[in-house]
Write an enzyme that holds these catalytic residues in place. Structure first.
Site, PDB file in Angstrom:
ATOM      1  CB  SER A   1      -1.578   0.846  15.206  1.00 15.45           C
ATOM      2  OG  SER A   1      -1.426   1.127  16.575  1.00 15.45           O
TER       3      SER A   1
ATOM      4  CD  GLU B   1      15.780  -1.321 -16.456  1.00 11.82           C
ATOM      5  OE1 GLU B   1      14.984  -1.329 -17.386  1.00 11.82           O
ATOM      6  OE2 GLU B   1      16.384  -2.343 -16.084  1.00 11.82           O
TER       7      GLU B   1
ATOM      8  CB  SER C   1      17.041 -11.643 -20.557  1.00  8.19           C
ATOM      9  OG  SER C   1      16.001 -12.339 -21.206  1.00  8.19           O
TER      10      SER C   1
ATOM     11  CG  HIS D   1      16.480  21.025 -25.767  1.00 12.08           C
ATOM     12  ND1 HIS D   1      15.261  21.571 -25.452  1.00 12.08           N
ATOM     13  CD2 HIS D   1      17.390  22.026 -25.613  1.00 12.08           C
ATOM     14  CE1 HIS D   1      15.416  22.857 -25.122  1.00 12.08           C
ATOM     15  NE2 HIS D   1      16.702  23.156 -25.211  1.00 12.08           N
TER      16      HIS D   1
ATOM     17  CE  LYS E   1      18.291  -6.866 -22.734  1.00  8.64           C
ATOM     18  NZ  LYS E   1      16.880  -6.708 -22.794  1.00  8.64           N
TER      19      LYS E   1
ATOM     20  CD  GLN F   1      -3.829   3.172  14.334  1.00  8.38           C
ATOM     21  OE1 GLN F   1      -3.931   3.371  15.530  1.00  8.38           O
ATOM     22  NE2 GLN F   1      -4.522   2.245  13.708  1.00  8.38           N
TER      23      GLN F   1
HETATM   24  N1  ARG Z   1      -2.130   3.999  17.484  1.00  7.68           N
HETATM   25  C1  ARG Z   1      -2.445   5.410  17.520  1.00  7.68           C
HETATM   26  C2  ARG Z   1      -1.624   6.143  16.470  1.00  7.68           C
HETATM   27  O1  ARG Z   1      -0.730   5.582  15.947  1.00  7.68           O
HETATM   28  C3  ARG Z   1      -2.158   5.988  18.849  1.00  7.68           C
HETATM   29  C4  ARG Z   1      -3.208   5.666  19.820  1.00  7.68           C
HETATM   30  C5  ARG Z   1      -4.199   6.728  19.889  1.00  7.68           C
HETATM   31  N2  ARG Z   1      -5.386   6.115  20.296  1.00  7.68           N
HETATM   32  C6  ARG Z   1      -6.451   6.759  20.742  1.00  7.68           C
HETATM   33  N3  ARG Z   1      -7.440   6.104  21.054  1.00  7.68           N
HETATM   34  N4  ARG Z   1      -6.433   8.058  20.827  1.00  7.68           N
HETATM   35  O2  ARG Z   1      -1.881   7.276  16.185  1.00  7.68           O
END
Ligand code: ARG
Length: 459
Positions: A22, A289, A276, A155, A282, A321
């Site tokens: 992560s 938008e 455009s 409306h 334009k 995560q």
């Molecule tokens: N990267 C994990 C999260 O963002 C945290 C780590 C938890 N890892 C684990 N093996 N319990 O939630």
């Protein structure tokens, strides 16, 4: 090296590593991760787990890592699974074996929940500031456009004349409700998970109350299991972003319409419109938008995390995560959108003449009914009489404000006391002078209330 390799005789497959890691997402919480570790090391010293010297070494190492992150000089390595691993690995490089004591009694589960809450609490002022700027722009518009008359629609049909300032301020109050919610988001974020361990609490005598104070949280969480699995603060932020996004979208949609040639109530500034590639004439309202379009991002992120959470067994599950991606995305989108929208609104040029021309006299029908009520008729009867007058005026192709007293008297004797000044957009507006109405007097009071709100900060 991973933080958990002891029990394994084989390394992770490449594909599993890629899915599991992560680091790319939680890099954003690097400073918070270090701050959490600094407080945790102090807690460990307080509990007698590490000596003052060891704590000193850890603090020096962490301070260096903090600087490395801040200056962008931190070098990530291939095996850095997440931000917690990266910091501990680097600490080991700087101070050696003592680094291995830092993770005593804590888990990445309580660590990540702490980092994430801390990150959000740190960012809330920026969100508040960005909303405040847009509110200031709306107040400024309400002041500079004071006196301009806008057709009010219900409306999408012409309804009653209103002050343009009143219309601007209607969005101010929606934003103010949004901004006030930040205090609640801060409150629910401010329960400290650190010290909850992986799930059951920590076996060491850590002073969690002190830990909470040191990290700027209100208090330590009262239940370790809830604390590890609770992502309500993230949901609150995503829900807040969704409704804010919808408010912005509704303002933007109105302005897409009002800047079109069909309405032409406002002209877009060049700095906030694009051309455009094909049609040379334009000037497109892209900022409005995109503001409208981005509302889908906020709602999608809210739905995404709600769906992730639904059905998770207690307590920590790796699905959690996924939480950060949604919050970062909504946060980034708000930070991108709010200033552009504020600029686009601030630089609009109103065309008061066209707005006024679009007030047709049928929009004063309610004022005739009100006149009759003031002269003794029950409103229901007055409504009926005026309905007939409108029908007549349409048949005669003559605006109701142009009907003579003689014509009106055919519909009711009470018109004997009508004077020409009863029927005008200005009069219609100034009649609505009770609190919250569109009369100059009421809008001036409202402006004052709005300005008072600008003085208040909620986080
Ligand atoms: N990267 C994990 C999260 O963002 C945290 C780590 C938890 N890892 C684990 N093996 N319990 O939630």
């Amino acid at each position: 090296m991973t933080l958990w390799g002891g029990v394994f005789s084989q390394g992770l497959d490449h594909s599993a590593w890629n899915l599991n890691a992560s680091i790319d997402i939680d890099k954003r919480m690097a400073l918070e991760d270090v701050t959490g570790s600094q407080a945790w090391a102090n807690g460990l010293q307080g509990a007698g787990i590490i000596s003052p010297d060891e704590n000193q070494a850890i603090q020096t190492g962490l301070a260096q890592i903090f600087e490395e992150f801040k200056s962008g000089n931190f070098l990530y390595k291939e095996n850095d699974e997440d931000i917690h691993t990266a910091v501990e690995r680097r600490l080991g490089e700087i101070i050696g074996k003592t680094a291995g004591k830092l993770h005593t009694g804590r888990s990445r589960n309580d660590q990540v929940a702490t980092d994430f809450r801390l990150w959000l609490m740190n960012q809330l002022p920026l969100i508040e500031h960005s909303i405040l700027i847009l509110q200031q722009v709306l107040v400024k518009r309400a002041e500079t456009d004071f006196g301009y008359i806008l057709p009010g629609y219900t409306h999408m049909q012409r309804a009653q004349p209103i002050l343009l300032s009143h219309w601007w301020l209607s969005f101010f109050w929606a934003l103010n409700r949004d901004r006030q919610k930040l205090a609640y988001i801060k409150k629910v974020s401010s329960s400290l998970p650190l010290g909850s361990g992986a799930l059951a609490g920590t076996a060491f005598n850590i002073d969690r109350e002190k830990l909470a104070v040191d990290l700027g949280f209100d208090a330590p969480s009262p239940n370790s299991l809830d604390s590890i699995s609770d992502r309500d603060f993230a949901i609150e932020f995503l829900s807040f972003s969704s409704l804010l996004g919808i408010h912005l979208s509704r303002l933007a949609e109105s302005l897409v319409l009002y800047t079109s040639a069909e309405f032409a109530y406002f002209k877009l500034a060049d700095a906030y419109s694009t051309g455009s590639s094909l049609m040379p004439q334009k000037k497109n309202p892209d900022i409005f938008e995109l503001t409208r379009g981005k509302s889908g991002v906020y709602i999608g992120n809210l739905m995404g995390l709600l769906t992730t959470l639904k059905g998770l067994p207690s307590i920590y599950d790796k699905d959690l995560q996924e939480d950060k991606h949604y919050v970062f995305s909504s946060f980034d989108t708000l930070v991108l959108t709010l200033p552009a929208l504020a600029g686009a609104v601030e630089t609009l040029t109103p065309n008061a003449q066209i707005m006024l021309e679009n007030i047709d006299s049928s929009m004063l029908a309610t004022d005739i009914a009100d006149f009759l009520v003031k002269n003794g008729l029950p409103f229901r009867e007055a409504h009926h009489v005026v309905g007939q007058i409108v029908q007549y005026s349409m048949k005669e192709q003559k605006g109701i404000d142009l009907l003579t007293k003689e014509e009106l008297l055919k519909f009711h004797a009470a018109f004997s006391v009508i004077t020409p000044d009863v029927l005008s957009a200005t009069k219609s507006i100034s009649n609505r002078a009770c609190t919250g109405g569109t009369a100059e007097k009421a809008v001036k009071q409202q402006l004052k209330l709005a300005k008072d709100q600008l003085e208040l900060l909620f986080v």
